[in-house]
Design an enzyme around this catalytic site. Structure first.
Site, PDB file in Angstrom:
ATOM      1  N   ARG A  95       6.971   3.558  22.991  1.00  8.50           N
ATOM      2  CA  ARG A  95       7.256   2.558  22.634  1.00  8.50           C
ATOM      3  C   ARG A  95       7.988   2.617  21.104  1.00  8.50           C
ATOM      4  O   ARG A  95       8.972   1.468  21.277  1.00  8.50           O
ATOM      5  CB  ARG A  95       5.948   1.907  22.429  1.00  8.50           C
ATOM      6  CG  ARG A  95       5.077   1.853  23.337  1.00  8.50           C
ATOM      7  CD  ARG A  95       3.484   1.289  23.658  1.00  8.50           C
ATOM      8  NE  ARG A  95       3.180   1.835  22.373  1.00  8.50           N
ATOM      9  CZ  ARG A  95       1.726   2.237  23.468  1.00  8.50           C
ATOM     10  NH1 ARG A  95       2.120   2.200  24.436  1.00  8.50           N
ATOM     11  NH2 ARG A  95       1.041   3.498  22.543  1.00  8.50           N
TER      12      ARG A  95
ATOM     13  N   GLU B 281      -7.342  13.538  16.838  1.00  9.74           N
ATOM     14  CA  GLU B 281      -8.901  14.030  16.684  1.00  9.74           C
ATOM     15  C   GLU B 281     -10.069  15.169  17.377  1.00  9.74           C
ATOM     16  O   GLU B 281     -10.606  16.029  17.066  1.00  9.74           O
ATOM     17  CB  GLU B 281      -9.791  12.784  17.660  1.00  9.74           C
ATOM     18  CG  GLU B 281     -11.005  12.418  16.416  1.00  9.74           C
ATOM     19  CD  GLU B 281     -11.843  11.163  16.949  1.00  9.74           C
ATOM     20  OE1 GLU B 281     -11.042  10.470  18.410  1.00  9.74           O
ATOM     21  OE2 GLU B 281     -12.951  10.635  17.079  1.00  9.74           O
TER      22      GLU B 281
HETATM   23  P1  AMP Z   1      -1.367   8.447  15.217  1.00 11.03           P
HETATM   24  O1  AMP Z   1      -0.811   9.213  15.139  1.00 11.03           O
HETATM   25  O2  AMP Z   1      -2.814   8.052  15.233  1.00 11.03           O
HETATM   26  O3  AMP Z   1      -0.727   7.012  13.598  1.00 11.03           O
HETATM   27  O4  AMP Z   1      -0.696   7.557  16.631  1.00 11.03           O
HETATM   28  C1  AMP Z   1       0.538   6.734  16.532  1.00 11.03           C
HETATM   29  C2  AMP Z   1       0.475   6.699  17.824  1.00 11.03           C
HETATM   30  O5  AMP Z   1      -0.394   6.298  18.994  1.00 11.03           O
HETATM   31  C3  AMP Z   1       1.528   5.406  18.325  1.00 11.03           C
HETATM   32  O6  AMP Z   1       2.791   5.774  19.031  1.00 11.03           O
HETATM   33  C4  AMP Z   1       1.291   4.353  18.961  1.00 11.03           C
HETATM   34  O7  AMP Z   1       1.468   3.900  19.908  1.00 11.03           O
HETATM   35  C5  AMP Z   1      -0.346   4.787  19.553  1.00 11.03           C
HETATM   36  N1  AMP Z   1      -1.664   4.003  19.200  1.00 11.03           N
HETATM   37  C6  AMP Z   1      -2.398   4.362  18.366  1.00 11.03           C
HETATM   38  N2  AMP Z   1      -3.486   3.727  18.292  1.00 11.03           N
HETATM   39  C7  AMP Z   1      -3.485   3.005  18.991  1.00 11.03           C
HETATM   40  C8  AMP Z   1      -3.637   0.998  19.342  1.00 11.03           C
HETATM   41  N3  AMP Z   1      -5.279   1.198  18.533  1.00 11.03           N
HETATM   42  N4  AMP Z   1      -3.223   0.580  20.111  1.00 11.03           N
HETATM   43  C9  AMP Z   1      -1.699   0.958  20.561  1.00 11.03           C
HETATM   44  N5  AMP Z   1      -0.882   1.708  20.430  1.00 11.03           N
HETATM   45  C10 AMP Z   1      -2.029   3.096  19.671  1.00 11.03           C
END
Ligand code: AMP
Length: 182
Positions: free
Chosen positions: A66, A103
């Site tokens: 995205r 996780e």
């Molecule tokens: P993180 O590495 O945990 O910060 O996860 C970020 C990535 O996961 C991004 O590319 C987001 O598009 C996706 N992502 C994580 N949590 C969500 C959520 N609740 N809604 C939409 N996309 C998420």
């Protein structure tokens, strides 16, 4: 350049919450409804353009998948090149990679080794739709630095403020979230 209260409301109203996707307990922030709404997408992109036009950037790098949408649009508005950071195995040329913890287990992102070649001192904006734990963004900012560029700021349309991801990422790079989500 601050987002007005009314523009903020337009953006918040254009993003859809999908409970229990992709698994129970997760509220997925669906930006497809923002993208299909020309007014809301325009509000967002004009805000990002206004913020970053004074940053003296050379590239925008977007995170798979995205981050490509917002990053490519913004790069064009700013007259800059766009660089994709992809999940492992998707980029065809020689890559540099970085692992990060999930996780359960690990994941890996990659960038082309010559992504910023031809520019003397590349100044890069990193962009994605959302920061949760920050693992993907931390690894991506590291990748930008590894291939000889400077990651000037990491920008997210949404930040999940109840997670600690942003504070860890701030050790590495400036962080800007358009909308904070409690
Ligand atoms: P993180 O590495 O945990 O910060 O996860 C970020 C990535 O996961 C991004 O590319 C987001 O598009 C996706 N992502 C994580 N949590 C969500 C959520 N609740 N809604 C939409 N996309 C998420």
């Amino acid at each position: 350049m601050n987002l007005s209260m009314s523009d903020r409301a337009i953006l918040i109203n254009a993003i859809r919450d999908i409970p229990d996707f992709p698994k129970p307990g997760i509220i997925f922030k669906d930006i497809s409804t923002l993208l299909s709404n020309a007014d809301a997408f325009g509000v967002l992109m004009r805000h990002l353009h206004a913020r970053y036009s004074s940053y003296d950037l050379t590239h925008v790098a977007g995170i798979d998948a995205r981050g490509f949408i917002f990053g490519a649009a913004l790069a064009q508005m700013l007259g800059l090149g766009f660089v994709p950071i992809r999940k492992k195995g998707k980029l065809p040329y020689t890559t540099v990679s970085e692992k990060y913890s999930l996780e359960y287990g690990v994941d890996e992102v990659e960038i082309h080794i010559d992504a910023f070649s031809g520019v003397d001192k590349p100044r890069v904006l990193l962009i994605d739709d959302l920061i949760a734990t920050g693992g993907t963004a931390y690894a991506s900012a590291n990748l930008i630095n590894k291939v000889g560029a400077e990651c000037i700021e990491a920008c997210f349309i949404m930040g999940l403020d109840f997670l600690s991801g942003q504070s860890k990422l701030r050790d590495l790079v400036e962080v800007y979230t358009v909308i904070g989500v409690d």
